[in-house]
Motif scaffolding. Structure first.
Motif, PDB file in Angstrom:
ATOM      1  N   GLY A 152      -0.436   2.851   7.008  1.00 16.51           N
ATOM      2  CA  GLY A 152       0.887   2.959   6.143  1.00 16.51           C
ATOM      3  C   GLY A 152       1.150   3.680   5.380  1.00 16.51           C
ATOM      4  O   GLY A 152       2.027   4.995   4.388  1.00 16.51           O
ATOM      5  N   ARG A 153      -0.396   4.548   5.024  1.00 18.34           N
ATOM      6  CA  ARG A 153      -0.777   6.114   3.881  1.00 18.34           C
ATOM      7  C   ARG A 153       0.777   6.990   4.898  1.00 18.34           C
ATOM      8  O   ARG A 153       0.595   7.312   6.274  1.00 18.34           O
ATOM      9  N   CYS A 154       0.673   8.179   4.137  1.00 19.14           N
ATOM     10  CA  CYS A 154       2.179   9.018   4.147  1.00 19.14           C
ATOM     11  C   CYS A 154       0.971  10.014   4.701  1.00 19.14           C
ATOM     12  O   CYS A 154       0.019  10.277   3.429  1.00 19.14           O
ATOM     13  N   LYS A 155       0.997  11.741   4.627  1.00 22.13           N
ATOM     14  CA  LYS A 155       1.157  12.785   3.918  1.00 22.13           C
ATOM     15  C   LYS A 155       1.475  13.301   3.130  1.00 22.13           C
ATOM     16  O   LYS A 155       0.346  13.932   2.654  1.00 22.13           O
ATOM     17  N   HIS A 156       2.421  12.369   2.150  1.00 22.04           N
ATOM     18  CA  HIS A 156       2.776  12.708   0.713  1.00 22.04           C
ATOM     19  C   HIS A 156       1.273  11.767   0.308  1.00 22.04           C
ATOM     20  O   HIS A 156       1.465  12.491  -1.587  1.00 22.04           O
ATOM     21  N   TYR A 157       1.394  10.664   0.092  1.00 20.90           N
ATOM     22  CA  TYR A 157       0.768   9.776  -0.352  1.00 20.90           C
ATOM     23  C   TYR A 157      -0.473   9.525   0.165  1.00 20.90           C
ATOM     24  O   TYR A 157      -0.220   8.347   0.487  1.00 20.90           O
ATOM     25  N   ASN A 163      -2.020  -3.759   3.663  1.00 27.43           N
ATOM     26  CA  ASN A 163      -3.820  -3.999   3.887  1.00 27.43           C
ATOM     27  C   ASN A 163      -3.591  -5.279   5.140  1.00 27.43           C
ATOM     28  O   ASN A 163      -4.452  -5.712   5.881  1.00 27.43           O
ATOM     29  N   CYS A 164      -2.534  -6.047   4.564  1.00 33.10           N
ATOM     30  CA  CYS A 164      -3.013  -7.378   5.783  1.00 33.10           C
ATOM     31  C   CYS A 164      -1.604  -7.381   6.255  1.00 33.10           C
ATOM     32  O   CYS A 164      -1.373  -8.590   7.121  1.00 33.10           O
ATOM     33  N   TYR A 165       0.097  -6.779   6.321  1.00 28.45           N
ATOM     34  CA  TYR A 165       0.508  -6.566   6.715  1.00 28.45           C
ATOM     35  C   TYR A 165       1.393  -8.099   5.724  1.00 28.45           C
ATOM     36  O   TYR A 165       2.423  -8.175   7.247  1.00 28.45           O
ATOM     37  N   THR A 166       1.438  -8.646   4.949  1.00 29.06           N
ATOM     38  CA  THR A 166       2.652  -9.091   4.542  1.00 29.06           C
ATOM     39  C   THR A 166       3.823  -8.771   3.442  1.00 29.06           C
ATOM     40  O   THR A 166       3.273  -7.407   2.879  1.00 29.06           O
ATOM     41  N   LYS A 167       4.822  -9.345   4.188  1.00 30.13           N
ATOM     42  CA  LYS A 167       6.245  -8.508   3.266  1.00 30.13           C
ATOM     43  C   LYS A 167       6.507  -9.593   2.437  1.00 30.13           C
ATOM     44  O   LYS A 167       6.484 -10.966   1.888  1.00 30.13           O
ATOM     45  N   LEU A 168       6.840  -8.290   1.004  1.00 26.55           N
ATOM     46  CA  LEU A 168       6.380  -8.958  -0.373  1.00 26.55           C
ATOM     47  C   LEU A 168       8.456  -9.207  -0.883  1.00 26.55           C
ATOM     48  O   LEU A 168       9.198  -8.108  -0.127  1.00 26.55           O
ATOM     49  N   TYR A 200       0.369  -4.972  -9.400  1.00 24.27           N
ATOM     50  CA  TYR A 200      -0.703  -3.385  -9.052  1.00 24.27           C
ATOM     51  C   TYR A 200      -1.724  -4.285  -7.563  1.00 24.27           C
ATOM     52  O   TYR A 200      -2.990  -3.455  -7.332  1.00 24.27           O
ATOM     53  N   ARG A 201      -1.549  -5.416  -7.283  1.00 29.33           N
ATOM     54  CA  ARG A 201      -2.954  -6.590  -6.083  1.00 29.33           C
ATOM     55  C   ARG A 201      -1.460  -7.035  -5.068  1.00 29.33           C
ATOM     56  O   ARG A 201      -0.516  -7.562  -6.361  1.00 29.33           O
ATOM     57  N   CYS A 202      -2.059  -7.099  -3.937  1.00 31.88           N
ATOM     58  CA  CYS A 202      -1.415  -7.666  -3.625  1.00 31.88           C
ATOM     59  C   CYS A 202      -1.105  -9.582  -3.387  1.00 31.88           C
ATOM     60  O   CYS A 202      -2.608  -9.387  -4.119  1.00 31.88           O
ATOM     61  N   PRO A 203      -0.777 -10.335  -3.633  1.00 36.39           N
ATOM     62  CA  PRO A 203      -0.905 -11.796  -4.255  1.00 36.39           C
ATOM     63  C   PRO A 203      -1.336 -12.336  -2.423  1.00 36.39           C
ATOM     64  O   PRO A 203      -1.968 -12.979  -3.104  1.00 36.39           O
ATOM     65  N   LEU A 204      -1.488 -11.825  -1.765  1.00 32.25           N
ATOM     66  CA  LEU A 204      -1.956 -12.829  -0.222  1.00 32.25           C
ATOM     67  C   LEU A 204      -3.494 -12.010  -0.133  1.00 32.25           C
ATOM     68  O   LEU A 204      -4.782 -13.022  -0.760  1.00 32.25           O
ATOM     69  N   CYS A 205      -4.044 -10.866  -0.259  1.00 29.80           N
ATOM     70  CA  CYS A 205      -5.436  -9.891   0.545  1.00 29.80           C
ATOM     71  C   CYS A 205      -5.907  -9.230  -0.957  1.00 29.80           C
ATOM     72  O   CYS A 205      -7.169  -9.381  -0.667  1.00 29.80           O
ATOM     73  N   HIS A 206      -5.079  -9.319  -2.572  1.00 30.09           N
ATOM     74  CA  HIS A 206      -5.845  -8.668  -3.200  1.00 30.09           C
ATOM     75  C   HIS A 206      -6.093  -7.491  -3.153  1.00 30.09           C
ATOM     76  O   HIS A 206      -7.067  -6.818  -4.130  1.00 30.09           O
ATOM     77  N   PHE A 207      -5.750  -6.770  -2.444  1.00 30.90           N
ATOM     78  CA  PHE A 207      -6.242  -5.302  -2.669  1.00 30.90           C
ATOM     79  C   PHE A 207      -5.397  -4.333  -3.249  1.00 30.90           C
ATOM     80  O   PHE A 207      -4.099  -5.347  -3.841  1.00 30.90           O
ATOM     81  N   GLN A 208      -5.958  -3.775  -4.243  1.00 26.52           N
ATOM     82  CA  GLN A 208      -5.261  -3.514  -5.315  1.00 26.52           C
ATOM     83  C   GLN A 208      -3.864  -1.716  -4.631  1.00 26.52           C
ATOM     84  O   GLN A 208      -4.230  -1.306  -3.480  1.00 26.52           O
ATOM     85  N   PHE A 209      -2.479  -1.950  -5.585  1.00 29.27           N
ATOM     86  CA  PHE A 209      -2.133  -1.136  -5.016  1.00 29.27           C
ATOM     87  C   PHE A 209      -1.808  -0.194  -6.106  1.00 29.27           C
ATOM     88  O   PHE A 209      -2.904   0.077  -7.083  1.00 29.27           O
ATOM     89  N   ASN A 210      -1.727   1.326  -5.833  1.00 24.39           N
ATOM     90  CA  ASN A 210      -1.641   2.493  -7.142  1.00 24.39           C
ATOM     91  C   ASN A 210      -0.688   2.315  -7.999  1.00 24.39           C
ATOM     92  O   ASN A 210       1.008   2.139  -7.757  1.00 24.39           O
ATOM     93  N   PRO A 211      -0.784   2.326  -9.423  1.00 24.22           N
ATOM     94  CA  PRO A 211       0.001   1.532  -9.493  1.00 24.22           C
ATOM     95  C   PRO A 211       1.105   3.281 -10.633  1.00 24.22           C
ATOM     96  O   PRO A 211       1.957   3.105 -11.112  1.00 24.22           O
TER      97      PRO A 211
END
Length: 103
Positions: free
Chosen positions: A12-17, A66-71, A81-92
């Motif tokens: 889901g990364r885009c050309k802007h971020y 990362n894991c396609y969980t819907k929050l 700034y971490r997925c509660p399921l897979c714990h992948f870090q999100f951008n703060p």
């Protein structure tokens, strides 16, 4: 996998971020479509975006690329700034744009 408008990779990364941690997509209230960011929405949509009202924050509108969980919006805003399921870090830094998405 869920289609994310404007995405340039499978997370889901885009050309802007497009840093490693830019894996959150947001379902826009106005069109029920996931976008990587507000710039992607502005470029692709034929309408103005609408913010999610606080009363709607139980809506599943955030997608972990990362894991396609819907929050829910509440879960996202409270996940440190971490997925509660897979714990992948999100951008703060995404919090700088919260006002564009959430009341």
């Amino acid at each position: 996998m869920i289609h994310v408008a404007g995405a340039i990779d499978e997370q889901g990364r885009c050309k802007h971020y497009h840093k490693e941690i830019d894996v959150v997509a947001i379902k826009f209230k106005c069109c029920d479509t996931y976008y990587g960011c507000y710039f992607c929405h502005e470029e692709a949509a034929d309408h103005k975006s609408k913010v999610w009202l606080k009363a709607e924050w139980d809506t599943k509108a955030i997608l972990c690329g990362n894991c396609y969980t819907k929050l829910t919006i509440k879960e996202y805003l409270n996940c440190h700034y971490r997925c509660p399921l897979c714990h992948f870090q999100f951008n703060p830094g995404c919090s700088n744009h919260n006002h564009l998405y959430f009341e």
